[in-house]
Design a protein around this motif. Structure first.
Motif, PDB file in Angstrom:
ATOM      1  N   ASP A   1      -9.484  -7.723 -14.412  1.00  0.00           N
ATOM      2  CA  ASP A   1      -8.048  -7.700 -14.688  1.00  0.00           C
ATOM      3  C   ASP A   1      -7.593  -8.898 -15.510  1.00  0.00           C
ATOM      4  OD1 ASP A   1      -7.908  -5.405 -13.046  1.00  0.00           O
ATOM      5  OD2 ASP A   1      -7.776  -6.680 -11.267  1.00  0.00           O
TER       6      ASP A   1
ATOM      7  N   TYR B   1      -6.279 -14.499  -7.500  1.00  0.00           N
ATOM      8  CA  TYR B   1      -6.912 -13.366  -6.841  1.00  0.00           C
ATOM      9  C   TYR B   1      -7.021 -13.583  -5.333  1.00  0.00           C
ATOM     10  CZ  TYR B   1      -8.482 -11.513 -11.352  1.00  0.00           C
ATOM     11  OH  TYR B   1      -8.529 -10.990 -12.619  1.00  0.00           O
TER      12      TYR B   1
ATOM     13  N   GLN C   1      -9.615  -3.858  -3.993  1.00  0.00           N
ATOM     14  CA  GLN C   1      -9.862  -4.432  -5.312  1.00  0.00           C
ATOM     15  C   GLN C   1     -11.310  -4.214  -5.740  1.00  0.00           C
ATOM     16  OE1 GLN C   1      -9.020  -8.731  -5.936  1.00  0.00           O
ATOM     17  NE2 GLN C   1      -7.802  -7.943  -7.637  1.00  0.00           N
TER      18      GLN C   1
ATOM     19  N   TRP D   1     -12.675  -2.281  -9.068  1.00  0.00           N
ATOM     20  CA  TRP D   1     -13.555  -2.929 -10.037  1.00  0.00           C
ATOM     21  C   TRP D   1     -14.859  -2.169 -10.242  1.00  0.00           C
ATOM     22  CZ3 TRP D   1     -13.163  -8.796  -8.371  1.00  0.00           C
ATOM     23  CH2 TRP D   1     -11.913  -9.292  -8.782  1.00  0.00           C
TER      24      TRP D   1
END
Length: 248
Positions: A231, A236, A242, A246
């Motif tokens: 991103d 983070y 997440q 990814w």
């Protein structure tokens, strides 16, 4: 691609094991053996490029012929003492988990995503650390542990990751690895696993070519990580959701 496993390195990734753990234990072992040298932080940072404690000590002695040579048996005995000293430090609570580790592993456990361990350290060190921080249920949270003494070649060779994938029963494309060093990154990507690097004071100067993300930690709500990932650059807090996003 479906996320089916997360695989952690241990030293420097799962926990801050080096300065107050391994380095302290090495120097205490050297003292107890009446050896004429000690390792400081700058030197130890360089020695971490050598995977494995016994290998690290053997390499150091080979670079310093002014010291009395030690046999392989003596090196093993020193390392055994160092391991016991390290485990005492872990049991005493000196060695802490890195930020965000407990949260991410807890999420994986709740969602039925097995967490594997792929490390160059020995099994006793891993067991002591996981028992201290996760209690007696740690074997349910970490169903697969592949330690450095279980593979013929240590990192950066990918053997430890290949075996971990086999025991987890997942393909490389279904897993994400978490590492802290260039050596570990090379091992994980050598097994074709997408890899997040959470660098630290020992590895911030490494080059992390091919990493999925390069962060200061996994991050927490109170203390987010900083770095770059799919991103882009930013703050983070790595979560299971997440990781799923990814892994495409």
């Amino acid at each position: 691609m479906t996320l089916k496993s997360v695989i952690f390195d241990v030293d420097g990734t799962l926990a801050d094991t080096e300065k107050e753990g391994h380095l302290w234990a090495f120097n205490r072992a050297f003292q107890l053996w009446n050896l004429p040298f000690r390792w400081g932080v700058p030197l130890y940072r360089e020695l971490l490029n050598i995977s494995g404690g016994k290998e690290r000590l053997a390499y150091y002695l080979a670079q310093h012929p002014e010291y009395h040579p030690l046999s392989n048996d003596e090196i093993r005995e020193i390392y055994r003492l160092k391991t016991n000293l390290f485990m005492e430090r872990v049991r005493a609570g000196v060695v802490a988990l890195r930020p965000g580790v407990r949260s991410l592993i807890g999420q994986c456990y709740q969602e039925g995503i097995p967490v594997g361990i792929a490390t160059t350290t020995n099994y006793d060190n891993v067991e002591t650390l996981l028992l201290r921080h996760f209690g007696v249920q740690w074997k349910h949270m970490f169903p697969v542990v592949v330690a450095g003494d279980e593979v013929p070649i240590k990192k950066p060779d990918p053997a430890v990751y290949v075996r971990c994938l086999e025991q987890l029963g997942v393909s490389a494309s279904e897993a994400i690895a978490v590492e802290d060093s260039a050596v570990g990154l090379k091992a994980a990507t050598g097994a074709r696993i997408s890899t997040i690097v959470t660098m630290n004071t020992w590895t911030y100067h490494h080059t992390f070519l091919g990493a999925l993300a390069i962060l200061t930690s996994l991050g927490t709500t109170q203390t987010p990580a900083y770095g770059t990932g799919p991103d882009g650059w930013g703050r983070y807090r790595v979560t299971v959701d997440q990781l799923r996003a990814w892994l495409v």
